[in-house]
Write a protein that holds these residues in place. Structure first.
Motif, PDB file in Angstrom:
ATOM      1  N   ASP A  52       0.784  -1.261  -0.093  1.00  0.00           N
ATOM      2  CA  ASP A  52      -0.128   0.061   0.019  1.00  0.00           C
ATOM      3  C   ASP A  52       0.722   1.275   0.042  1.00  0.00           C
ATOM      4  O   ASP A  52       0.637   2.195  -0.830  1.00  0.00           O
ATOM      5  CB  ASP A  52      -0.917   0.128   1.130  1.00  0.00           C
ATOM      6  CG  ASP A  52      -1.670   1.305   1.448  1.00  0.00           C
ATOM      7  OD1 ASP A  52      -2.499   1.560   0.679  1.00  0.00           O
ATOM      8  OD2 ASP A  52      -1.336   1.990   2.284  1.00  0.00           O
ATOM      9  N   ARG A  53       1.899   1.189   0.874  1.00  0.00           N
ATOM     10  CA  ARG A  53       2.717   2.567   0.865  1.00  0.00           C
ATOM     11  C   ARG A  53       3.443   2.778  -0.150  1.00  0.00           C
ATOM     12  O   ARG A  53       3.781   3.873  -0.709  1.00  0.00           O
ATOM     13  CB  ARG A  53       3.748   2.217   2.096  1.00  0.00           C
ATOM     14  CG  ARG A  53       3.079   2.275   3.585  1.00  0.00           C
ATOM     15  CD  ARG A  53       2.707   3.868   3.773  1.00  0.00           C
ATOM     16  NE  ARG A  53       1.320   3.944   3.546  1.00  0.00           N
ATOM     17  CZ  ARG A  53       0.564   4.954   3.744  1.00  0.00           C
ATOM     18  NH1 ARG A  53       1.290   6.027   4.289  1.00  0.00           N
ATOM     19  NH2 ARG A  53      -0.918   5.173   3.539  1.00  0.00           N
ATOM     20  N   LEU A  54       3.792   1.747  -0.997  1.00  0.00           N
ATOM     21  CA  LEU A  54       4.710   1.954  -2.297  1.00  0.00           C
ATOM     22  C   LEU A  54       3.887   1.984  -3.560  1.00  0.00           C
ATOM     23  O   LEU A  54       4.377   2.154  -4.597  1.00  0.00           O
ATOM     24  CB  LEU A  54       5.987   0.666  -2.404  1.00  0.00           C
ATOM     25  CG  LEU A  54       6.671   0.798  -1.140  1.00  0.00           C
ATOM     26  CD1 LEU A  54       8.010  -0.146  -1.374  1.00  0.00           C
ATOM     27  CD2 LEU A  54       7.551   2.101  -0.975  1.00  0.00           C
ATOM     28  N   GLY A  55       2.466   1.370  -3.583  1.00  0.00           N
ATOM     29  CA  GLY A  55       1.724   1.293  -4.765  1.00  0.00           C
ATOM     30  C   GLY A  55       2.319   0.326  -5.558  1.00  0.00           C
ATOM     31  O   GLY A  55       1.871   0.281  -6.746  1.00  0.00           O
ATOM     32  N   VAL A  56       2.663  -0.924  -5.092  1.00  0.00           N
ATOM     33  CA  VAL A  56       3.141  -2.011  -5.700  1.00  0.00           C
ATOM     34  C   VAL A  56       2.294  -3.454  -5.406  1.00  0.00           C
ATOM     35  O   VAL A  56       1.505  -3.231  -4.500  1.00  0.00           O
ATOM     36  CB  VAL A  56       4.423  -2.399  -5.466  1.00  0.00           C
ATOM     37  CG1 VAL A  56       5.729  -1.313  -5.852  1.00  0.00           C
ATOM     38  CG2 VAL A  56       4.878  -3.026  -4.100  1.00  0.00           C
ATOM     39  N   SER A  57       2.199  -4.400  -6.251  1.00  0.00           N
ATOM     40  CA  SER A  57       1.295  -5.353  -6.105  1.00  0.00           C
ATOM     41  C   SER A  57       1.777  -6.088  -4.954  1.00  0.00           C
ATOM     42  O   SER A  57       2.902  -6.554  -4.672  1.00  0.00           O
ATOM     43  CB  SER A  57       1.268  -6.422  -7.370  1.00  0.00           C
ATOM     44  OG  SER A  57       0.709  -7.599  -7.043  1.00  0.00           O
ATOM     45  N   VAL A  58       0.777  -6.217  -4.051  1.00  0.00           N
ATOM     46  CA  VAL A  58       0.670  -7.275  -2.905  1.00  0.00           C
ATOM     47  C   VAL A  58       0.950  -8.642  -3.130  1.00  0.00           C
ATOM     48  O   VAL A  58       1.796  -9.566  -2.561  1.00  0.00           O
ATOM     49  CB  VAL A  58      -0.596  -7.023  -1.818  1.00  0.00           C
ATOM     50  CG1 VAL A  58      -0.281  -8.129  -0.675  1.00  0.00           C
ATOM     51  CG2 VAL A  58      -0.652  -5.346  -1.239  1.00  0.00           C
ATOM     52  N   GLY A  59       0.342  -8.977  -4.305  1.00  0.00           N
ATOM     53  CA  GLY A  59       0.617 -10.378  -4.817  1.00  0.00           C
ATOM     54  C   GLY A  59       2.057 -10.712  -5.233  1.00  0.00           C
ATOM     55  O   GLY A  59       2.687 -11.757  -5.064  1.00  0.00           O
ATOM     56  N   ASP A  60       2.705  -9.591  -5.846  1.00  0.00           N
ATOM     57  CA  ASP A  60       4.240  -9.745  -6.271  1.00  0.00           C
ATOM     58  C   ASP A  60       4.938  -9.741  -4.933  1.00  0.00           C
ATOM     59  O   ASP A  60       6.041 -10.690  -4.963  1.00  0.00           O
ATOM     60  CB  ASP A  60       4.520  -8.396  -7.055  1.00  0.00           C
ATOM     61  CG  ASP A  60       4.034  -8.609  -8.471  1.00  0.00           C
ATOM     62  OD1 ASP A  60       3.451  -9.533  -8.797  1.00  0.00           O
ATOM     63  OD2 ASP A  60       4.179  -7.626  -9.398  1.00  0.00           O
ATOM     64  N   LEU A  61       4.552  -9.114  -3.974  1.00  0.00           N
ATOM     65  CA  LEU A  61       5.398  -9.100  -2.570  1.00  0.00           C
ATOM     66  C   LEU A  61       5.127 -10.347  -1.917  1.00  0.00           C
ATOM     67  O   LEU A  61       6.262 -10.824  -1.479  1.00  0.00           O
ATOM     68  CB  LEU A  61       5.076  -8.037  -1.951  1.00  0.00           C
ATOM     69  CG  LEU A  61       5.350  -6.516  -2.217  1.00  0.00           C
ATOM     70  CD1 LEU A  61       4.740  -5.566  -1.280  1.00  0.00           C
ATOM     71  CD2 LEU A  61       6.699  -6.208  -2.411  1.00  0.00           C
ATOM     72  N   PHE A  62       4.001 -10.926  -2.203  1.00  0.00           N
ATOM     73  CA  PHE A  62       3.888 -12.346  -1.623  1.00  0.00           C
ATOM     74  C   PHE A  62       4.569 -13.424  -2.226  1.00  0.00           C
ATOM     75  O   PHE A  62       5.175 -14.176  -1.593  1.00  0.00           O
ATOM     76  CB  PHE A  62       2.426 -12.694  -1.743  1.00  0.00           C
ATOM     77  CG  PHE A  62       1.313 -12.026  -0.698  1.00  0.00           C
ATOM     78  CD1 PHE A  62       2.020 -11.230   0.183  1.00  0.00           C
ATOM     79  CD2 PHE A  62      -0.002 -12.508  -0.316  1.00  0.00           C
ATOM     80  CE1 PHE A  62       1.043 -10.679   1.251  1.00  0.00           C
ATOM     81  CE2 PHE A  62      -0.722 -12.215   0.470  1.00  0.00           C
ATOM     82  CZ  PHE A  62      -0.168 -11.283   1.505  1.00  0.00           C
ATOM     83  N   LEU A  63       4.466 -13.481  -3.580  1.00  0.00           N
ATOM     84  CA  LEU A  63       5.494 -14.202  -4.354  1.00  0.00           C
ATOM     85  C   LEU A  63       6.848 -14.246  -4.075  1.00  0.00           C
ATOM     86  O   LEU A  63       7.846 -15.021  -3.819  1.00  0.00           O
ATOM     87  CB  LEU A  63       5.155 -14.248  -5.809  1.00  0.00           C
ATOM     88  CG  LEU A  63       3.719 -14.658  -6.388  1.00  0.00           C
ATOM     89  CD1 LEU A  63       3.592 -13.879  -7.615  1.00  0.00           C
ATOM     90  CD2 LEU A  63       3.985 -16.197  -6.327  1.00  0.00           C
ATOM     91  N   GLY A  64       7.305 -13.039  -4.019  1.00  0.00           N
ATOM     92  CA  GLY A  64       8.744 -12.503  -3.778  1.00  0.00           C
ATOM     93  C   GLY A  64       9.397 -12.939  -2.382  1.00  0.00           C
ATOM     94  O   GLY A  64      10.634 -13.437  -2.166  1.00  0.00           O
ATOM     95  N   ALA A  65       8.621 -12.976  -1.244  1.00  0.00           N
ATOM     96  CA  ALA A  65       8.793 -13.184  -0.005  1.00  0.00           C
ATOM     97  C   ALA A  65       8.906 -14.382   0.213  1.00  0.00           C
ATOM     98  O   ALA A  65       9.252 -14.902   1.250  1.00  0.00           O
ATOM     99  CB  ALA A  65       8.025 -12.626   0.903  1.00  0.00           C
TER     100      ALA A  65
END
Length: 452
Positions: free
Chosen positions: A179-192
């Protein structure tokens, strides 16, 4: 140095100083923003010095707050919080612990490894660190102490494993970062996913080596039973329900069937059904879970509001340009700038909670990193891995407080501090690995979108 830069520095230092007064962080953020807005406008009016902040600029905070509260992505926060709290009461962790202990009981360090496996499954089901640490401490700490484990090793295992949920998806920290960065939360889930599993693997490897090299710290019980088919079957049955919930939530996101917000609803419903199937749901439990969810959500959203005002005023004073100039002037090159940011975040983790660092620091440094040509998803996950240490580093490492509050008599603060030091070093080793091998983060998102 110009007057607005002096005010920006004074504003940030005032925030750090006021945190130690004990006032709620959300009030500190909002209050500092109001005070320095008044100072800037006063200088503009009385000293005829243009600072960059006037009534028109300050009024922007209202639509900014509205945009934050109106963001559908943040609906996932209370849903994931509810999911974690309901799972805490479902009895899943107790079943896992009792069955895994039988399976790993004959291995040196097996009980600590069991705690790590249970913590890993809890991490993939909930991002509520307090609940995970307390639950693992209540279930695993007495068992390890009765078996003769070192107090430091037992405490360090519980603290470090309990914090995995802040990184392994579904993670409320990643939702906030997206939310803070305006990037996809789904991408962050995959990347983490892989970095989180990497940390868990490093923990297990360390515990296995401790069992081999220091058997008195992690002894094998004399009454350990040999592994049988029925023990394996019991483990399979215990893992089946939480694994199904994890697949339903994360699988729907990774396969593109649902957004993280929609998947959070699936997780909340699934956790409720799981608890109901075990006879753990009644009116009192529902009231407790809903009240706890409301309190935690209100706390987080209050921080959102305070951080929105604080960030707006700091930017108006030129704080972002000041930080960018300081970082880009470092004689280390682009990679050196990343290292400097992570080092600062590590140090801030000794004094600030991960929420303040996420809401204040990350939005300020992310544009700098993006301008240097780095992948923003990779950097965000690096930032998240670095924040893992903030739960274990004194004096404000929250996992340390959680475990001390429920630890059996005889556990001293020194035991907890000694226990977490190796795991802090392991977390830093994991951070170095992710820094040097970017594909650990970027490969899965690329494969999910057909770019791998």
């Amino acid at each position: 140095m110009e007057i607005n830069e002096i005010l920006a520095i004074a504003m940030f230092l005032s925030f750090i100083g006021l945190l130690f007064t004990g006032f709620p962080v959300a009030w500190v953020l909002g209050g500092v923003a109001v005070i320095f807005s008044a100072i800037a406008m006063g200088l503009d009016t009385w000293a005829d010095t243009w600072i960059g902040i006037d009534w028109d600029y300050v009024s922007i905070v209202i639509p900014r707050i509205w945009d934050t509260m109106n963001n559908w992505v943040l609906v996932a926060l209370p849903m994931f919080i509810y999911m974690g709290l309901m799972l805490d009461r479902s009895g899943v962790a107790e079943d896992l612990m009792s069955n895994l202990v039988k399976l790993f009981g004959r291995i040196r360090g097996g009980l600590a490894i069991t705690v790590t496996f249970v913590g890993l499954l809890l991490a993939a089901s909930t991002g509520i660190i307090g609940a995970s640490v307390v639950l693992l401490a209540v279930l695993g700490l007495p068992m390890m102490l009765r078996q003769g484990y070192s107090k430091a090793l037992a405490c360090g295992t519980v603290c470090s494993t309990g914090t995995l949920g802040i990184l392994i998806p579904p993670s409320i920290m990643l939702v906030m970062m997206g939310d803070r960065l305006g990037v996809s939360v789904g991408d962050l889930f995959l990347g983490a996913l892989f970095p989180g599993l990497l940390l868990a693997g490093l923990y297990i490897g360390y515990l296995f080596m401790v069992g081999l090299l220091s058997p008195q710290s992690a002894p094998v019980p004399d009454d350990a039973e040999p592994i049988s088919f029925w023990q394996v079957l019991g483990v399979f049955k215990a893992v089946l329900a939480p694994a199904g919930l994890i697949v339903a939530v994360l699988g729907s996101v990774f396969l593109g069937i649902a957004t993280p917000t929609e998947a959070s609803g699936v997780g909340a419903a699934g956790a409720t059904l799981l608890a109901w199937s075990k006879g753990r749901v009644n009116g009192d439990v529902m009231r407790e879970v809903c009240k706890a969810t409301t309190r935690t959500s209100a706390f987080i959203f209050a921080l959102f509001l305070g951080a929105t005002a604080f960030s707006l005023v700091l930017r108006g004073l030129g704080g972002d340009e000041l930080i960018e100039g300081a970082l880009t002037s470092l004689p280390f090159g682009p990679a050196g700038v990343i290292i400097a940011i992570l080092f600062i975040v590590f140090l801030l983790g000794f004094f600030l909670d991960w929420i303040e660092i996420t809401l204040i620091i990350l939005p300020l440094v992310a544009p700098i990193v993006s301008n240097l040509g780095f992948d923003l998803i990779w950097f965000t996950i690096l930032f998240a891995v670095c924040l893992q240490t903030s739960f274990l580093t004194p004096p404000v490492g929250f996992a340390l407080f959680y475990i001390k509050g429920v630890a059996p008599p005889g556990i001293q603060v020194s035991d907890i501090y000694k226990g977490v030091i190796p795991f802090i070093l392991i977390q830093l080793a994991g951070l170095i690995i992710v820094f040097n091998f970017e594909q650990i983060v970027t490969w899965l998102p690329a494969m999910a979108y057909g770019n791998g």
